[in-house]
Design an enzyme around this catalytic site. Structure first.
Site, mmCIF file in Angstrom:
data_model
loop_
_atom_site.group_PDB
_atom_site.id
_atom_site.type_symbol
_atom_site.label_atom_id
_atom_site.label_comp_id
_atom_site.label_asym_id
_atom_site.label_seq_id
_atom_site.Cartn_x
_atom_site.Cartn_y
_atom_site.Cartn_z
ATOM 1 N N TYR A 23 0.826 -1.220 0.000
ATOM 2 C CA TYR A 23 0.000 0.000 0.000
ATOM 3 C C TYR A 23 0.855 1.262 0.000
ATOM 4 O O TYR A 23 0.314 2.364 0.066
ATOM 5 C CB TYR A 23 -0.900 0.020 1.241
ATOM 6 C CG TYR A 23 -2.104 -0.856 1.114
ATOM 7 C CD1 TYR A 23 -1.973 -2.230 0.943
ATOM 8 C CD2 TYR A 23 -3.385 -0.328 1.157
ATOM 9 C CE1 TYR A 23 -3.074 -3.040 0.835
ATOM 10 C CE2 TYR A 23 -4.495 -1.139 1.047
ATOM 11 C CZ TYR A 23 -4.332 -2.491 0.890
ATOM 12 O OH TYR A 23 -5.433 -3.294 0.788
ATOM 13 N N ASP A 39 -2.221 -17.694 5.440
ATOM 14 C CA ASP A 39 -3.189 -18.632 4.840
ATOM 15 C C ASP A 39 -3.747 -19.573 5.912
ATOM 16 O O ASP A 39 -4.953 -19.782 6.025
ATOM 17 C CB ASP A 39 -2.559 -19.412 3.679
ATOM 18 C CG ASP A 39 -1.126 -19.854 3.955
ATOM 19 O OD1 ASP A 39 -0.536 -19.434 4.973
ATOM 20 O OD2 ASP A 39 -0.578 -20.625 3.148
ATOM 21 N N LYS A 67 3.649 -14.000 5.823
ATOM 22 C CA LYS A 67 3.910 -15.103 4.897
ATOM 23 C C LYS A 67 5.441 -15.184 4.805
ATOM 24 O O LYS A 67 6.033 -15.076 3.727
ATOM 25 C CB LYS A 67 3.240 -14.774 3.546
ATOM 26 C CG LYS A 67 3.204 -15.907 2.564
ATOM 27 C CD LYS A 67 2.166 -16.967 2.884
ATOM 28 C CE LYS A 67 2.308 -18.120 1.893
ATOM 29 N NZ LYS A 67 1.600 -19.329 2.286
ATOM 30 N N ASP A 85 -5.721 -5.739 5.873
ATOM 31 C CA ASP A 85 -6.921 -5.326 5.142
ATOM 32 C C ASP A 85 -7.817 -6.530 4.875
ATOM 33 O O ASP A 85 -9.017 -6.517 5.149
ATOM 34 C CB ASP A 85 -6.470 -4.691 3.816
ATOM 35 C CG ASP A 85 -7.598 -3.925 3.148
ATOM 36 O OD1 ASP A 85 -8.651 -3.731 3.786
ATOM 37 O OD2 ASP A 85 -7.435 -3.530 1.981
#
Ligand code: NAD
Length: 362
Positions: free
Chosen positions: A124, A224, A191, A248
């Site tokens: 972002y 995940d 991640k 988000d």
């Protein structure tokens, strides 16, 4: 003494939601002096920008603001007015508590997850190179020149910067919040197995900061895996701290767990400035219909009251909202079992019901 607060009605459904929220905030008995500021699509003609300078000046001066959603008009040079506002004021922490209230159809009992999302970095940051442009070619040529792995020449590029500075302050914010609100555990979400130098840095920094807070449990999850676990056993999670993009996405997932965007509040907090707003956007198709749910913005008002150390007033408003939800009578369409339920009430009737509950309680 009255609190002077910047009040931004926003556009789309924003003005209706803001008016309903202003009424319930005043119904708590706390005194406010609203510094009303125009922003959004409706003021483009007047100021030539959806985010006029007086809005920023007002927030900098008053230090606290509550805002309705703002549409990002196409072709204004803004990726998002809301992202620009957060960047201008360095509101680095996005706080989104997702709490289950009995009576909301389809919500997961026992969910009480607070999301702490980093607001300024990651994908972002707004550093992008459009496919086919000379700048994209320059970046691709440069990177291809220094590595074996080759980027295809017809690629678009988005950069994901994550710094130690940015991570350290958001993780500290999460732990300080956990301490203040007597939460037990902070989970860092990344991640890091794939993006070792951005998400990996986030995780290692979080592990280091966690050592300063031995009274609070710390763990980490891959994003995940976390999504799957949240859907199956949300009550196992407490405070989550995440880089911008995962924050988000996971906040919308958690909004779904507690019954949807109509009840998902939020706050954007910086060093000494805070802006309170719902997670949802301006829902332009419902503009002016007195239809959508004001509770997400009202719960954001609860967060604002807590930020102002008005704990009792915050409890009063939160309890009144919880009662109205539990009763299920004066709620908007999104909190009914069937969305076409003709007994659903409008935005302003929700405010009436919440105010009545507060009056009865006192
Ligand atoms: P949105 O959140 O405005 O609406 C999506 C759908 O969610 C709506 O059509 C409606 O069905 C439902 N919904 C949203 N708020 C609700 C409420 N209070 N009660 C009941 N149902 C509700 O998302 P969008 O359509 O993707 O975005 C519209 C505009 O809002 C865009 O211009 C976007 O940039 C902007 N936006 C602003 C903010 C903000 O001001 N912080 C946040 C997100 C999006």
């Amino acid at each position: 003494m009255a609190y002077r607060v910047t009040f931004i009605p926003g556009d789309g459904v924003g003005p209706e939601l803001s008016e309903a929220t202003r009424r319930v905030l005043e119904g708590t008995g706390v005194e406010f002096e609203w510094d009303v500021q125009e922003a959004g699509a409706d003021v483009m003609d007047k100021y030539g920008t959806p985010l006029p300078e007086p809005v920023l000046e007002s927030i900098r001066k008053n230090k606290v603001a509550i805002k309705g959603p703002i549409t990002t008009p196409i072709g204004t040079g803004f990726r998002s007015v809301n992202v620009a506002l957060r960047a201008e004021l360095d509101l680095y922490a996005c706080l989104r508590p997702c709490k289950y209230y009995p009576g909301i159809p389809g919500a997961f009992r026992g969910t009480d997850v607070t999301i702490v999302r980093e607001n300024t970095e990651d994908l972002y940051a707004g550093i992008e190179y459009e496919e086919g442009t000379p700048d994209a070619k320059k970046v691709i040529d440069f990177l291809n020149g220094m590595q074996k792995k080759q980027i295809r020449p017809d690629s678009g590029i988005s950069i994901k910067p994550i710094s130690i500075t940015g991570t350290e302050r958001i993780v500290r914010f999460a732990f300080e919040h956990a301490r203040e609100y007597k939460r037990k555990k902070v989970t860092a979400v990344t991640k890091s197995n794939i993006m070792k130098f951005s998400d990996g840095l986030f995780l290692h920094t979080a592990e280091r900061v966690a050592k300063d807070y031995p009274d609070i449990e710390f763990e980490d999850r891959l994003v995940d895996n976390l999504c799957m676990q949240l859907v199956k056993r949300p009550s196992e999670y407490d405070v989550l701290v995440l880089p911008n993009l995962y924050g988000d996405i996971v906040s919308d997932l958690c909004a779904g767990l507690i019954g949807g965007l109509g009840v998902a509040p939020g706050a954007n907090i910086g060093k000494d400035v805070a802006v309170f707003e719902a997670t949802h956007g301006s829902a332009p198709k419902y503009k002016g219909q007195n239809k959508v749910n004001p509770m997400a913005m009202m719960f954001s008002g609860v967060l604002m009251l807590r930020y102002l150390n008005e704990g009792q007033a915050a409890d009063r408003l939160e309890n009144a909202l919880a009662e109205v939800i539990k009763e299920g009578k004066s709620v908007t369409y999104d909190l009914k079992e069937r969305r076409d339920d003709p007994t659903a009430v409008g935005t302003s009737q929700v405010a009436d019901a919440v105010i009545e509950k507060m009056e009865h309680a006192s």
